[in-house]
Design an enzyme around this catalytic site. Sequence first.
Site, PDB file in Angstrom:
ATOM      1  N   GLU A   1     -29.261 -13.936  -1.982  1.00 16.02           N
ATOM      2  CA  GLU A   1     -29.840 -12.879  -2.317  1.00 16.02           C
ATOM      3  C   GLU A   1     -28.997 -11.764  -2.855  1.00 16.02           C
ATOM      4  O   GLU A   1     -29.406 -10.969  -3.661  1.00 16.02           O
ATOM      5  CB  GLU A   1     -31.093 -12.397  -1.466  1.00 16.02           C
ATOM      6  CG  GLU A   1     -31.994 -13.474  -1.117  1.00 16.02           C
ATOM      7  CD  GLU A   1     -31.743 -14.822  -0.126  1.00 16.02           C
ATOM      8  OE1 GLU A   1     -32.649 -15.240  -0.028  1.00 16.02           O
ATOM      9  OE2 GLU A   1     -30.777 -14.625   0.406  1.00 16.02           O
TER      10      GLU A   1
ATOM     11  N   LYS B   1       0.810  -1.008  -0.151  1.00 17.36           N
ATOM     12  CA  LYS B   1      -0.144  -0.012   0.057  1.00 17.36           C
ATOM     13  C   LYS B   1       0.837   1.141  -0.071  1.00 17.36           C
ATOM     14  O   LYS B   1       1.983   1.289   0.800  1.00 17.36           O
ATOM     15  CB  LYS B   1      -0.897   0.208   1.337  1.00 17.36           C
ATOM     16  CG  LYS B   1      -2.157   0.847   1.220  1.00 17.36           C
ATOM     17  CD  LYS B   1      -3.069   0.596   2.277  1.00 17.36           C
ATOM     18  CE  LYS B   1      -4.371   1.172   1.786  1.00 17.36           C
ATOM     19  NZ  LYS B   1      -5.356   0.999   2.901  1.00 17.36           N
TER      20      LYS B   1
ATOM     21  N   PHE C   1     -36.668 -11.281   2.445  1.00 22.97           N
ATOM     22  CA  PHE C   1     -35.381 -11.546   2.023  1.00 22.97           C
ATOM     23  C   PHE C   1     -34.789 -10.656   1.101  1.00 22.97           C
ATOM     24  O   PHE C   1     -33.468 -10.422   1.120  1.00 22.97           O
ATOM     25  CB  PHE C   1     -35.087 -13.037   1.512  1.00 22.97           C
ATOM     26  CG  PHE C   1     -35.814 -14.110   2.293  1.00 22.97           C
ATOM     27  CD1 PHE C   1     -35.947 -13.825   3.870  1.00 22.97           C
ATOM     28  CD2 PHE C   1     -36.346 -15.229   1.602  1.00 22.97           C
ATOM     29  CE1 PHE C   1     -36.420 -14.980   4.485  1.00 22.97           C
ATOM     30  CE2 PHE C   1     -36.722 -16.277   2.729  1.00 22.97           C
ATOM     31  CZ  PHE C   1     -36.817 -15.994   3.996  1.00 22.97           C
TER      32      PHE C   1
END
Length: 617
Positions: free
Chosen positions: A362, A246, A387
């Site tokens: 989902e 990083k 859901f």
Amino acid sequence: MSHSPVTASDHDLLTALGRQLRVDAVLAADAASSGHPTSSLSAADLMAVLLARHLRYDFEASQNPANDHLIFSKGHASPLLYAMYVAAGAISPEELRWYRSSGSRLQGHPTPALPWVDVATGSLGQGLGIGAGIAWSGLRLDKRDFRVWVLCGDGELAEGSVWEAVEFAAHERLRNLTAVIDVNRLGQRGPTRHGWDTGAYARRLGAFGWHTIEVDGHDTDAIDAAYTEAAAHTGGPTAVLARTRKGSGVRAVEDAEGAHGKPLPDAAEAVAELGGRRAIRVQVEAPEYEQPSRPDLRSLAIPVYERGDQVAPRTAFGQALAALGHVRSDLVVLDAEVADSTRTGYFEAEHPERFVECHIAEQQLTATAVGLAVRGWLPFAATFAAFWSRAYDFVRMASISGVDLCLAGSHAGVSIGEDGPSQMGLEDLALFRALWRSTVLYPCDANQTAHLVAAMTEHSGIRYLRTTRGEMPVLYGPEETFPVGGSKVLRSSATDEVTIVAAGITVPEALRAADVLADSGVDARVIDLYSVKPCDAATLRRAAADTGRVVTVEDHWPQGGLGDAVLDALTGALAMPSVLKLGVLALPGSATPAEQLRHAGIDADSVVEAARELLSG
């Protein structure tokens, strides 16, 4: 696509391009006095090689269906993405000065305000799932050879949605999908879970069936070889696990904690350390232009139901979808392993090639739908209303992306009966009403449902249809129309003393209540507010002015649903009526549907009691 080996001059170019991307990312964040330059610096070499050697993209024709797709799932690294656009000649270096400024296309996280950005990112853990949806479209529907590249951060691999995407991509053997994972060890506030242990990620991804390649993320030759290997692998998706630092290239921030999300302390010093500004322009390989396909659209004959019959709205939904599939070649239906309950199984039986089984995931269901929408398909995704709360952030981000999605929630409210509260969608109207550019529809009978399913395909943004589990009487004849934004006045007279506003399962209850009130000499107006958003404010205001009293009744918590939609519509009216909202107040348990309505205080008797309370006030 094959590639020649990297020559010494290629190596020098890629190294220089990586430094240019770093410099531009540093300067963009410095101009904005905010941003995430260190997260951009770690992935700069990964993206330099991709841009110069592997990405096939026509920046002058962003809608070319043959283009590759690049998704920055780690959307906070937007300075790097914008630096790539500069290198590709898509935007000018001067535009970087307006990064994160009011009115700028270069927002803090990427959005489709730029034509080369498919979807908004920045809510971590979503890009890979959307990329998998795009890749699925390419292999199964588009039959095109574009590749999907997704830049992920190592920190976001803690998100469960990533592993839903990993499983989906492996199961579907998406050989055209490559995840480039920037393993830079540091998250927002400290080390990531596995640090630089690329092997830990490789073992997990490999267990799902992914091909994995571990590389030094700052070795451009190794990166190039990894991308070539990924493109050649035909057994399924590939993950390039790149060990990076990083803040790479700038000693003041390289692998340093506490530097995340901040401009560099001395941008001028960092630019000098990186070798100064450059003006390399990359001629990105553009695929041959292909005409976008146009859907085959024919006139629709929606299912017709006889007035007085008993038909579940979810059944009418499924049958209407199947009918739509014959007249819209762009319609794709997705389900979360509840097709027998949502009734999307009707579509699957007649159009199996345009049905996507996402299993009980989902978030991936929604991500796949978004990916299909990016490719120009019209997705219709369905699961239980309850859901959708699990996938809500994906829907929220789809709204920000301006994506067109049709969504359906079945088994809504307490009226589902004995299954109990875990299965009852009692928040869904509020959730979907809160979204930007959303449409929320709640039909009460089969003919209305069929008409609204067809109407959804003609609108834009997020469209949500709430369906009812149980059989309901068919109230409307097939000749009726149901425009989005409209309502139906089912009882009305010049002597009405109270208005009852209902939708879905409570419409028959409202009608029964009106009959009881009429027997006692009280005339009640009944409005079926099937379009909850946008709602028919004119009809509601007229009824409020005529009667001075309004009862709303809904199979939903009282917050954010039908009652609040009515109150919003009445805001600003010249005379505010007395309003009493009926909704589900107590946590339900198991009971029959009729018992549930009675216990919740939303049955006909409860409506009568509420109306009389207003009349006596």
